[in-house]
Design a protein around this motif. Structure first.
Motif, PDB file in Angstrom:
ATOM      1  N   SER A   1      61.796 -35.968  21.304  1.00  0.00           N
ATOM      2  CA  SER A   1      62.042 -36.694  20.226  1.00  0.00           C
ATOM      3  C   SER A   1      61.602 -35.859  18.933  1.00  0.00           C
ATOM      4  N   ASN A   2      60.682 -34.968  19.073  1.00  0.00           N
ATOM      5  CA  ASN A   2      59.967 -34.052  17.971  1.00  0.00           C
ATOM      6  C   ASN A   2      60.498 -32.606  17.941  1.00  0.00           C
ATOM      7  N   TYR A   3      60.184 -31.719  17.178  1.00  0.00           N
ATOM      8  CA  TYR A   3      60.159 -30.102  17.253  1.00  0.00           C
ATOM      9  C   TYR A   3      58.918 -29.857  17.241  1.00  0.00           C
ATOM     10  N   PHE A   4      58.859 -28.495  17.837  1.00  0.00           N
ATOM     11  CA  PHE A   4      57.583 -27.737  17.933  1.00  0.00           C
ATOM     12  C   PHE A   4      57.847 -26.235  17.544  1.00  0.00           C
ATOM     13  N   GLY A   5      56.745 -25.402  17.247  1.00  0.00           N
ATOM     14  CA  GLY A   5      56.672 -24.398  16.866  1.00  0.00           C
ATOM     15  C   GLY A   5      55.325 -23.893  16.552  1.00  0.00           C
ATOM     16  N   LEU A   6      55.016 -22.768  16.066  1.00  0.00           N
ATOM     17  CA  LEU A   6      53.838 -22.041  15.897  1.00  0.00           C
ATOM     18  C   LEU A   6      53.225 -22.497  14.742  1.00  0.00           C
ATOM     19  N   CYS A   7      51.951 -23.061  14.501  1.00  0.00           N
ATOM     20  CA  CYS A   7      51.545 -23.487  13.181  1.00  0.00           C
ATOM     21  C   CYS A   7      51.412 -22.465  12.090  1.00  0.00           C
ATOM     22  N   PRO A   8      52.150 -22.729  11.031  1.00  0.00           N
ATOM     23  CA  PRO A   8      51.799 -21.812   9.974  1.00  0.00           C
ATOM     24  C   PRO A   8      50.737 -21.744   9.268  1.00  0.00           C
TER      25      PRO A   8
ATOM     26  N   ARG B   1      47.972 -44.339  -6.464  1.00  0.00           N
ATOM     27  CA  ARG B   1      47.667 -44.643  -7.846  1.00  0.00           C
ATOM     28  C   ARG B   1      47.980 -43.322  -8.426  1.00  0.00           C
ATOM     29  N   GLU B   2      47.619 -42.240  -7.961  1.00  0.00           N
ATOM     30  CA  GLU B   2      47.787 -40.825  -8.587  1.00  0.00           C
ATOM     31  C   GLU B   2      49.104 -40.079  -8.305  1.00  0.00           C
ATOM     32  N   GLY B   3      49.826 -40.963  -7.846  1.00  0.00           N
ATOM     33  CA  GLY B   3      51.163 -40.348  -7.455  1.00  0.00           C
ATOM     34  C   GLY B   3      51.357 -39.329  -6.533  1.00  0.00           C
ATOM     35  N   ARG B   4      50.337 -39.171  -5.858  1.00  0.00           N
ATOM     36  CA  ARG B   4      50.317 -38.117  -4.587  1.00  0.00           C
ATOM     37  C   ARG B   4      50.666 -39.004  -3.301  1.00  0.00           C
ATOM     38  N   THR B   5      51.199 -37.942  -2.512  1.00  0.00           N
ATOM     39  CA  THR B   5      51.564 -38.500  -1.363  1.00  0.00           C
ATOM     40  C   THR B   5      50.355 -38.564  -0.257  1.00  0.00           C
ATOM     41  N   PRO B   6      49.989 -39.974   0.055  1.00  0.00           N
ATOM     42  CA  PRO B   6      48.637 -40.054   0.784  1.00  0.00           C
ATOM     43  C   PRO B   6      48.695 -39.601   2.376  1.00  0.00           C
ATOM     44  N   ALA B   7      48.915 -38.276   2.434  1.00  0.00           N
ATOM     45  CA  ALA B   7      48.789 -37.435   3.774  1.00  0.00           C
ATOM     46  C   ALA B   7      47.445 -37.221   4.050  1.00  0.00           C
ATOM     47  N   PRO B   8      47.406 -37.207   5.588  1.00  0.00           N
ATOM     48  CA  PRO B   8      46.278 -36.992   6.202  1.00  0.00           C
ATOM     49  C   PRO B   8      45.251 -35.541   5.961  1.00  0.00           C
ATOM     50  N   ALA B   9      46.323 -34.621   5.447  1.00  0.00           N
ATOM     51  CA  ALA B   9      45.666 -33.422   5.203  1.00  0.00           C
ATOM     52  C   ALA B   9      44.974 -33.623   3.897  1.00  0.00           C
ATOM     53  N   LEU B  10      45.135 -34.610   3.053  1.00  0.00           N
ATOM     54  CA  LEU B  10      44.668 -34.613   1.835  1.00  0.00           C
ATOM     55  C   LEU B  10      43.325 -35.539   1.952  1.00  0.00           C
TER      56      LEU B  10
ATOM     57  N   SER C   1      58.030 -34.558  13.411  1.00  0.00           N
ATOM     58  CA  SER C   1      58.848 -35.657  13.870  1.00  0.00           C
ATOM     59  C   SER C   1      59.818 -36.041  12.741  1.00  0.00           C
ATOM     60  N   PRO C   2      61.184 -36.132  13.316  1.00  0.00           N
ATOM     61  CA  PRO C   2      62.182 -36.359  12.082  1.00  0.00           C
ATOM     62  C   PRO C   2      62.088 -38.023  12.008  1.00  0.00           C
ATOM     63  N   ASP C   3      61.912 -38.648  13.116  1.00  0.00           N
ATOM     64  CA  ASP C   3      61.974 -40.123  12.647  1.00  0.00           C
ATOM     65  C   ASP C   3      60.803 -40.646  11.803  1.00  0.00           C
ATOM     66  N   LYS C   4      59.442 -40.008  11.936  1.00  0.00           N
ATOM     67  CA  LYS C   4      58.506 -40.458  11.066  1.00  0.00           C
ATOM     68  C   LYS C   4      58.274 -39.494   9.681  1.00  0.00           C
ATOM     69  N   GLN C   5      58.980 -38.650   9.694  1.00  0.00           N
ATOM     70  CA  GLN C   5      59.107 -37.511   8.878  1.00  0.00           C
ATOM     71  C   GLN C   5      57.773 -37.010   8.360  1.00  0.00           C
ATOM     72  N   ILE C   6      56.872 -36.589   9.401  1.00  0.00           N
ATOM     73  CA  ILE C   6      55.672 -36.243   9.163  1.00  0.00           C
ATOM     74  C   ILE C   6      55.579 -34.838  10.089  1.00  0.00           C
ATOM     75  N   TYR C   7      54.387 -34.050   9.782  1.00  0.00           N
ATOM     76  CA  TYR C   7      54.315 -32.995  10.618  1.00  0.00           C
ATOM     77  C   TYR C   7      52.691 -32.870  11.086  1.00  0.00           C
ATOM     78  N   TYR C   8      52.663 -32.399  12.225  1.00  0.00           N
ATOM     79  CA  TYR C   8      50.957 -32.344  12.734  1.00  0.00           C
ATOM     80  C   TYR C   8      50.751 -31.228  13.539  1.00  0.00           C
ATOM     81  N   CYS C   9      49.603 -30.702  13.438  1.00  0.00           N
ATOM     82  CA  CYS C   9      49.182 -29.677  14.219  1.00  0.00           C
ATOM     83  C   CYS C   9      47.826 -30.040  15.158  1.00  0.00           C
ATOM     84  N   PHE C  10      48.160 -29.949  16.272  1.00  0.00           N
ATOM     85  CA  PHE C  10      47.109 -30.500  17.413  1.00  0.00           C
ATOM     86  C   PHE C  10      46.021 -29.261  17.538  1.00  0.00           C
ATOM     87  N   GLY C  11      46.455 -28.311  17.048  1.00  0.00           N
ATOM     88  CA  GLY C  11      45.256 -27.101  16.974  1.00  0.00           C
ATOM     89  C   GLY C  11      44.302 -27.182  15.571  1.00  0.00           C
ATOM     90  N   CYS C  12      44.897 -27.075  14.376  1.00  0.00           N
ATOM     91  CA  CYS C  12      43.859 -27.129  13.088  1.00  0.00           C
ATOM     92  C   CYS C  12      43.761 -28.610  12.662  1.00  0.00           C
TER      93      CYS C  12
END
Length: 595
Positions: A32-39, A514-523, A51-62
């Motif tokens: 259900s997902n797409y995989f590639g080399l982490c940029p 509140r600050e208009g940012r996407t509350p992503a894990p990376a942040l 993940s096209p369903d969740k519209q998120i990306y995640y690297c299991f390495g970094c």
């Protein structure tokens, strides 16, 4: 920049994350997902998932992850507002700007504009009598007028304020010239040109914008090179000199040089794949930029001590990356009975493009180069030196992941040292065993950081109220899937959470919203410890349906509030209402809770 939530929602909905990421990363569909080399870090095995369903990306390495805006922030090195504008331009949306941010955007555009006008002014000076000294210097260096035009080379005049006067006449302010790094202010407040009586190299980014300048003196005065400082439009870590031209090359690799003149000389000789790292050591941001255009790098630094150190550092940084790395070592040149070092410019000038192509074709892979560098440190006719060499070279060979490679290079090292092949292989085996032991310890430590709920001894992941914590995790997952849901959490506060860690994460999500940012894990990486980020990673692996958020989010919030009320001695749940809800569930009246 607090962009309207409705605008951000529409922007994200138009920017499919698979399409956006595919512009930078080669993705393969698996399940259900797409995989590639982490940029974002160097790797050979793809651990980067989308993940096209969740519209998120995640690297299991970094461990980097988030939504489409976070991805653009990371990959392009942009701030949140600039990433929003980048995506909006991609899909043809108009960005609603607040007054303060309209001013910031306008200021950035003014800096780019004044840089462009300054570059034109510098270039025009080459044809004026005042720029004759720089034009003569280019002629001595055998840089043609066509090449000078391609790179936008120019001349700064031997004057204190020629550029300042010219740009003020065009309507730019002194503040803008200062912020662009084109003028300098002395202690008495007087402004004067930063670049005077120099050959000027405009720095042009991948988008074609002039973001900075470099200047070289024409004589022996110091400093030899002068560069624009960091500005709102320029970061030397994120730029490569010549990348705007090299990105169009048809050659299979990029040549990484030390200086601007080397790049210009190579391009003029037909090697249009040359770039330079802005006078600094190679950075991860520059490697990320290069990875968009090539998978093979040829390191071509000067053959002096500084150049060799830069080569070793670059090799270490590129180790275990997806790049095929080769090293081009220029031979010394005989001059007045002595062999002297020469840079790329010297070699092309004295030997010609064909000779450079021959050396390029025969350039060593990084392992051959490093083995030669190790051997050069020892007198292999001496017994003790042989032992020391064998230990160092064995450790180097042991780092190779391929067994056949280890055997081949061990044989070469043994022959060079004058020892038996079996003895060298034994040393390599011992060194590899030691290295793998260290790796196992590192992996064990990493497992403790990221294994989440499976580590009950960790204080950060112990739940005193499991029912409430599961609901708290659900709220967090939903907010990561859709930050606009923060508006529907009402007065639910981080203090209502039973888990301090989950409350902390939720609080960071609310602040981002509140600050208009996407509350992503990376942040959240700066706000959380490694262990806490590991737990966040674990809880995000659990499935969560955004489609069911209309029902599950209120249910989660109700459970959290009930548990908070119990802990604080507040109003308890009405037992009759609870019985009614339970009865409705049994009768199938749609009262089932999503916990």
């Amino acid at each position: 920049m607090a962009f309207p939530r409705q605008f951000l929602d529409e922007l994200v909905s138009r920017c499919d994350i698979v399409d956006v990421v595919s512009s930078y990363v080669a993705l393969q569909h698996k399940g259900s997902n797409y995989f590639g080399l982490c940029p974002f870090h160097n790797e050979k095995t793809g651990s980067f998932s989308v993940s096209p369903d969740k519209q998120i990306y995640y690297c299991f390495g970094c461990k980097r992850g988030g939504g489409v805006i976070s991805f653009i922030m990371e990959i392009e090195g942009l701030s949140f507002p600039d990433a929003v504008r980048f995506l909006a331009k991609r899909v043809g949306m108009t960005v609603p700007e607040e007054e303060a941010n309209r001013e910031a955007s306008r200021h950035r555009q003014r800096l780019l504009a004044v840089n462009k006008d300054a570059a034109r002014w510098f270039y025009q000076n080459l044809s004026r009598p005042e720029g004759a000294a720089v034009a003569a210097y280019l002629e001595r260096r055998k840089i043609s007028r066509k090449t000078a035009m391609n790179f936008g080379l120019g001349a700064s005049l031997d004057s204190w304020d020629s550029l300042l006067t010219a740009m003020l006449q065009k309507g730019y302010t002194k503040r803008e010239l200062l912020d662009a790094g084109l003028v300098v202010q002395n202690q008495k407040g007087r402004l004067y040109d930063k670049f005077r009586n120099r050959l000027i190299f405009p720095v042009i980014d991948v988008r074609g914008d002039v973001v900075a300048f470099g200047g070289r003196v024409l004589d022996k005065s110091e400093p030899k090179y002068l560069n624009t400082q960091e500005t709102a439009v320029y970061s030397k870590r994120r730029n490569l000199y010549g990348i705007n031209l090299a990105k169009r090359t048809k050659r299979p690799n990029f040549i990484l040089c030390e200086g601007n003149i080397d790049v210009i000389t190579l391009h003029q000789a037909g090697f249009d794949n040359a770039v330079a790292s802005m006078g600094t050591a190679l950075t991860t941001e520059q490697i990320r930029l290069l990875s968009r255009y090539t998978k093979e790098l040829v390191l071509c630094y000067d053959n002096d001590g500084a150049g060799q150190a830069a080569t070793e550092k670059a090799i270490s940084l590129l180790e275990n990356s997806e790049f095929n790395v080769r090293v081009l070592s220029l031979p010394r040149r005989l001059q007045d009975g002595e062999y002297v070092k020469q840079d790329v410019d010297d070699f092309i000038k004295f030997q010609g493009p064909a000779a450079f192509q021959a050396i390029l074709d025969g350039s060593e892979n990084q392992m051959d180069y490093r083995m030669d560098a190790v051997a050069a440190k020892y007198d292999l006719s001496d017994g003790e030196a042989k032992i020391a060499y064998s230990a160092e070279i064995a450790a180097l060979i042991a780092s190779l992941p391929n067994a056949v490679e280890r055997e081949v290079y061990a044989g070469r090292a043994a022959e060079r040292a004058g020892v038996s092949r079996d003895a060298m292989l034994l040393e390599v085996k011992r060194a590899r065993s030691k290295q793998r032991g260290k790796e196992r310890q590192a992996l064990k430590k990493e497992a403790l950081n990221v294994s989440g709920l499976r580590q009950p001894e960790s204080r950060a992941i112990r739940y005193d109220d499991v029912r409430s914590a599961m609901a708290e995790e659900g709220v967090i997952r939903l907010l990561f899937l859709d930050g606009s849901l923060a508006d529907r959490c009402g007065d639910l506060a981080p203090e209502d959470f039973s888990s301090p860690l989950l409350g902390k994460i939720y609080g960071e999500q609310l602040q981002a919203a509140r600050e208009g940012r996407t509350p992503a894990p990376a942040l959240l990486q700066e706000a959380l410890t490694t262990e806490e980020m590991g737990h966040l990673t674990a809880l995000l692996q659990k499935p969560e349906s955004l489609a069911a958020a209309d029902k599950s989010l209120p249910d989660y919030i109700e459970i959290i509030r009930q548990s908070a009320a119990k802990r604080t001695g507040g109003p308890q749940e009405d037992p009759l209402l609870a019985a009614k809800d339970k009865f409705k569930e049994k009768k199938g009246y749609g009262g089932k809770r999503h916990v």
